[in-house]
Design a protein around this motif. Structure first.
Motif, PDB file in Angstrom:
ATOM      1  N   ASN A 149      11.766  -0.341  -3.140  1.00  0.00           N
ATOM      2  CA  ASN A 149      11.725  -1.653  -2.509  1.00  0.00           C
ATOM      3  C   ASN A 149      10.964  -1.607  -1.193  1.00  0.00           C
ATOM      4  OD1 ASN A 149      14.776  -1.816  -3.944  1.00  0.00           O
ATOM      5  ND2 ASN A 149      13.469  -3.580  -4.158  1.00  0.00           N
ATOM      6  N   ILE A 150      10.510  -2.762  -0.775  1.00  0.00           N
ATOM      7  CA  ILE A 150       9.798  -2.907   0.487  1.00  0.00           C
ATOM      8  C   ILE A 150      10.745  -2.572   1.646  1.00  0.00           C
ATOM      9  CG2 ILE A 150      10.369  -5.353   0.867  1.00  0.00           C
ATOM     10  CD1 ILE A 150       7.333  -5.760   1.472  1.00  0.00           C
ATOM     11  N   GLU A 151      10.196  -2.121   2.768  1.00  0.00           N
ATOM     12  CA  GLU A 151      11.018  -1.787   3.927  1.00  0.00           C
ATOM     13  C   GLU A 151      11.618  -3.057   4.541  1.00  0.00           C
ATOM     14  OE1 GLU A 151       8.212  -0.286   3.238  1.00  0.00           O
ATOM     15  OE2 GLU A 151       9.045   1.709   2.903  1.00  0.00           O
ATOM     16  N   ALA A 152      12.753  -2.885   5.209  1.00  0.00           N
ATOM     17  CA  ALA A 152      13.470  -4.021   5.792  1.00  0.00           C
ATOM     18  C   ALA A 152      12.606  -4.815   6.775  1.00  0.00           C
ATOM     19  CB  ALA A 152      14.741  -3.532   6.482  1.00  0.00           C
ATOM     20  N   GLU A 153      11.870  -4.127   7.642  1.00  0.00           N
ATOM     21  CA  GLU A 153      11.038  -4.829   8.626  1.00  0.00           C
ATOM     22  C   GLU A 153       9.914  -5.610   7.957  1.00  0.00           C
ATOM     23  OE1 GLU A 153      11.333  -5.458  12.012  1.00  0.00           O
ATOM     24  OE2 GLU A 153      13.314  -4.708  11.501  1.00  0.00           O
ATOM     25  N   SER A 154       9.367  -5.066   6.886  1.00  0.00           N
ATOM     26  CA  SER A 154       8.306  -5.759   6.142  1.00  0.00           C
ATOM     27  C   SER A 154       8.856  -7.022   5.482  1.00  0.00           C
ATOM     28  CB  SER A 154       7.704  -4.835   5.079  1.00  0.00           C
ATOM     29  OG  SER A 154       7.131  -3.692   5.685  1.00  0.00           O
ATOM     30  N   ALA A 155      10.045  -6.904   4.900  1.00  0.00           N
ATOM     31  CA  ALA A 155      10.670  -8.051   4.234  1.00  0.00           C
ATOM     32  C   ALA A 155      10.958  -9.162   5.241  1.00  0.00           C
ATOM     33  CB  ALA A 155      11.963  -7.616   3.543  1.00  0.00           C
ATOM     34  N   LYS A 156      11.435  -8.776   6.416  1.00  0.00           N
ATOM     35  CA  LYS A 156      11.727  -9.755   7.466  1.00  0.00           C
ATOM     36  C   LYS A 156      10.443 -10.455   7.918  1.00  0.00           C
ATOM     37  CE  LYS A 156      14.769  -8.275  10.351  1.00  0.00           C
ATOM     38  NZ  LYS A 156      15.384  -7.572  11.470  1.00  0.00           N
ATOM     39  N   LEU A 157       9.366  -9.688   8.065  1.00  0.00           N
ATOM     40  CA  LEU A 157       8.078 -10.278   8.464  1.00  0.00           C
ATOM     41  C   LEU A 157       7.594 -11.282   7.411  1.00  0.00           C
ATOM     42  CD1 LEU A 157       5.653 -10.413  10.402  1.00  0.00           C
ATOM     43  CD2 LEU A 157       4.627  -8.569   9.062  1.00  0.00           C
ATOM     44  N   ASP A 170       1.469  -4.323   0.248  1.00  0.00           N
ATOM     45  CA  ASP A 170       2.370  -3.329   0.826  1.00  0.00           C
ATOM     46  C   ASP A 170       1.845  -1.914   0.587  1.00  0.00           C
ATOM     47  OD1 ASP A 170       4.646  -2.443   2.180  1.00  0.00           O
ATOM     48  OD2 ASP A 170       5.821  -2.260   0.347  1.00  0.00           O
ATOM     49  N   ASN A 171       2.360  -0.973   1.368  1.00  0.00           N
ATOM     50  CA  ASN A 171       2.089   0.471   1.225  1.00  0.00           C
ATOM     51  C   ASN A 171       0.662   0.878   1.551  1.00  0.00           C
ATOM     52  OD1 ASN A 171       4.759   1.231   0.165  1.00  0.00           O
ATOM     53  ND2 ASN A 171       4.132   0.017  -1.593  1.00  0.00           N
ATOM     54  N   VAL A 172      -0.011   0.151   2.424  1.00  0.00           N
ATOM     55  CA  VAL A 172      -1.416   0.485   2.688  1.00  0.00           C
ATOM     56  C   VAL A 172      -1.575   1.639   3.674  1.00  0.00           C
ATOM     57  CG1 VAL A 172      -2.266  -1.812   2.076  1.00  0.00           C
ATOM     58  CG2 VAL A 172      -1.717  -1.306   4.466  1.00  0.00           C
ATOM     59  N   ILE A 173      -0.510   1.981   4.383  1.00  0.00           N
ATOM     60  CA  ILE A 173      -0.555   3.163   5.263  1.00  0.00           C
ATOM     61  C   ILE A 173       0.081   4.348   4.539  1.00  0.00           C
ATOM     62  CG2 ILE A 173       0.265   4.176   7.432  1.00  0.00           C
ATOM     63  CD1 ILE A 173       0.007   1.350   8.673  1.00  0.00           C
ATOM     64  N   SER A 174       1.257   4.134   3.952  1.00  0.00           N
ATOM     65  CA  SER A 174       1.969   5.235   3.276  1.00  0.00           C
ATOM     66  C   SER A 174       1.217   5.770   2.058  1.00  0.00           C
ATOM     67  CB  SER A 174       3.369   4.780   2.850  1.00  0.00           C
ATOM     68  OG  SER A 174       3.277   3.744   1.889  1.00  0.00           O
ATOM     69  N   HIS A 175       0.455   4.907   1.388  1.00  0.00           N
ATOM     70  CA  HIS A 175      -0.297   5.314   0.192  1.00  0.00           C
ATOM     71  C   HIS A 175      -1.755   4.901   0.325  1.00  0.00           C
ATOM     72  CE1 HIS A 175       3.878   5.374  -1.123  1.00  0.00           C
ATOM     73  NE2 HIS A 175       3.511   6.187  -2.079  1.00  0.00           N
ATOM     74  N   SER A 176      -2.326   5.238   1.490  1.00  0.00           N
ATOM     75  CA  SER A 176      -3.683   4.784   1.815  1.00  0.00           C
ATOM     76  C   SER A 176      -4.733   5.223   0.790  1.00  0.00           C
ATOM     77  CB  SER A 176      -4.089   5.229   3.215  1.00  0.00           C
ATOM     78  OG  SER A 176      -3.984   6.636   3.339  1.00  0.00           O
ATOM     79  N   ILE A 201      -4.833  -4.572   8.960  1.00  0.00           N
ATOM     80  CA  ILE A 201      -3.690  -3.726   8.619  1.00  0.00           C
ATOM     81  C   ILE A 201      -2.614  -3.906   9.691  1.00  0.00           C
ATOM     82  CG2 ILE A 201      -2.873  -1.358   8.209  1.00  0.00           C
ATOM     83  CD1 ILE A 201      -4.963  -2.090   6.151  1.00  0.00           C
ATOM     84  N   LEU A 202      -1.400  -4.191   9.257  1.00  0.00           N
ATOM     85  CA  LEU A 202      -0.268  -4.324  10.167  1.00  0.00           C
ATOM     86  C   LEU A 202       0.601  -3.080  10.040  1.00  0.00           C
ATOM     87  CD1 LEU A 202       0.737  -7.993   9.232  1.00  0.00           C
ATOM     88  CD2 LEU A 202      -0.768  -7.270  11.085  1.00  0.00           C
ATOM     89  N   PRO A 203       0.833  -2.349  11.140  1.00  0.00           N
ATOM     90  CA  PRO A 203       1.637  -1.124  11.066  1.00  0.00           C
ATOM     91  C   PRO A 203       3.141  -1.440  11.050  1.00  0.00           C
ATOM     92  CG  PRO A 203       0.826  -1.435  13.295  1.00  0.00           C
ATOM     93  CD  PRO A 203       0.278  -2.577  12.477  1.00  0.00           C
ATOM     94  N   VAL A 204       3.559  -2.131   9.996  1.00  0.00           N
ATOM     95  CA  VAL A 204       4.961  -2.501   9.810  1.00  0.00           C
ATOM     96  C   VAL A 204       5.423  -1.855   8.513  1.00  0.00           C
ATOM     97  CG1 VAL A 204       6.554  -4.439   9.439  1.00  0.00           C
ATOM     98  CG2 VAL A 204       4.595  -4.712  10.981  1.00  0.00           C
ATOM     99  N   GLY A 205       6.606  -1.260   8.512  1.00  0.00           N
ATOM    100  CA  GLY A 205       7.117  -0.626   7.300  1.00  0.00           C
ATOM    101  C   GLY A 205       6.171   0.468   6.811  1.00  0.00           C
ATOM    102  N   ALA A 206       5.782   0.382   5.535  1.00  0.00           N
ATOM    103  CA  ALA A 206       4.868   1.359   4.947  1.00  0.00           C
ATOM    104  C   ALA A 206       3.404   0.934   5.139  1.00  0.00           C
ATOM    105  CB  ALA A 206       5.173   1.535   3.460  1.00  0.00           C
ATOM    106  N   GLY A 207       3.213  -0.110   5.955  1.00  0.00           N
ATOM    107  CA  GLY A 207       1.859  -0.612   6.216  1.00  0.00           C
ATOM    108  C   GLY A 207       1.563  -1.811   5.340  1.00  0.00           C
ATOM    109  N   LEU A 208       1.254  -2.935   5.981  1.00  0.00           N
ATOM    110  CA  LEU A 208       0.920  -4.156   5.251  1.00  0.00           C
ATOM    111  C   LEU A 208      -0.525  -4.533   5.551  1.00  0.00           C
ATOM    112  CD1 LEU A 208       4.086  -6.291   6.156  1.00  0.00           C
ATOM    113  CD2 LEU A 208       3.685  -5.031   4.026  1.00  0.00           C
ATOM    114  N   CYS A 209      -1.236  -4.948   4.535  1.00  0.00           N
ATOM    115  CA  CYS A 209      -2.575  -5.497   4.730  1.00  0.00           C
ATOM    116  C   CYS A 209      -2.468  -6.999   4.539  1.00  0.00           C
ATOM    117  CB  CYS A 209      -3.572  -4.901   3.737  1.00  0.00           C
ATOM    118  SG  CYS A 209      -5.236  -5.601   3.924  1.00  0.00           S
ATOM    119  N   MET A 210      -2.937  -7.753   5.527  1.00  0.00           N
ATOM    120  CA  MET A 210      -2.922  -9.210   5.454  1.00  0.00           C
ATOM    121  C   MET A 210      -4.332  -9.675   5.173  1.00  0.00           C
ATOM    122  SD  MET A 210      -1.897 -11.878   8.445  1.00  0.00           S
ATOM    123  CE  MET A 210      -0.187 -12.208   8.146  1.00  0.00           C
ATOM    124  N   VAL A 211      -4.480 -10.516   4.142  1.00  0.00           N
ATOM    125  CA  VAL A 211      -5.785 -11.006   3.708  1.00  0.00           C
ATOM    126  C   VAL A 211      -5.768 -12.531   3.694  1.00  0.00           C
ATOM    127  CG1 VAL A 211      -7.527 -10.899   1.872  1.00  0.00           C
ATOM    128  CG2 VAL A 211      -5.938  -8.975   2.184  1.00  0.00           C
TER     129      VAL A 211
END
Length: 195
Positions: free
Chosen positions: A33-41, A156-162, A182-192
């Motif tokens: 599952n997505i990280e808690a901070e990512s889900a909140k964002l 999701d996962n753009v930093i953890s699984h770059s 790229i947002l350094p939240v959770g495992a890394g989020l890319c916003m497009v």
């Protein structure tokens, strides 16, 4: 407003999912599952952008789905969630019922590529959190669903699984109609978003 009851229940569920994943040696058996901070964002984005039509690609057991549904509830929206694993989708639906959010979510079971090829109406927010090897093949279909002003894709996962998303992110960067960060939240989020 997100209730204290929701926040406590979702925190307990997150802990339960994390404990499950810690016991699994096989990656595919984990809920991932997505990280808690990512889900909140994501929930905050739904609210601030007034995202009434939300698409989630990769339901798993529904942790992020619950956050998205709680957010669309506040603005009169709906979540469409896609999951290839029928058992996981059923688990997610059960949690949605426990949280009283099932009427805000449409659970679709099958290969996301099939859904994406058939979908034509734009979404306000799309969360892409599925098997990363398929992302490149999704891009053309995702673009047609991101055509309304303010439509946002979150990957999701753009930093953890770059390494696994590198080709996909390069494809987005090369498309002159979109901009991303790229947002350094959770495992890394890319916003497009559309330019």
């Amino acid at each position: 407003m997100t209730s204290i009851v929701f926040l406590q229940r979702i925190a307990d569920l997150y802990d339960e999912f994390k404990q499950h994943d810690a016991r699994q040696s096989d990656r595919l058996r984990r809920y991932r599952n997505i990280e808690a901070e990512s889900a909140k964002l994501l929930a905050m984005l739904v609210r601030t952008q007034q995202s009434k039509r939300v698409l989630e690609i990769g339901t798993s057991t529904g942790y992020s789905t619950l956050w998205l549904a709680e957010a669309v509830k506040a603005i009169g929206g709906q979540v469409q969630t896609l999951e290839i694993n029928a058992f996981r989708s059923a688990q997610a639906k059960k949690y949605a019922e426990e949280f009283g959010l099932e009427n805000l979510i449409d659970f679709w079971v099958g290969d996301a590529s099939v859904y994406l090829q058939q979908a034509h109406e734009p979404f306000d927010l799309i969360l892409l959190d599925a098997e990363r090897g398929s992302y490149v093949s999704y891009w053309n279909d995702l673009k047609k669903l991101l055509q309304s002003s303010g439509s946002t894709l979150i990957v999701d996962n753009v930093i953890s699984h770059s390494a696994e998303v590198k080709d996909f992110l390069e494809l987005i960067k090369a498309d002159e109609n979109y901009m991303s960060t790229i947002l350094p939240v959770g495992a890394g989020l890319c916003m497009v978003v559309l330019k």
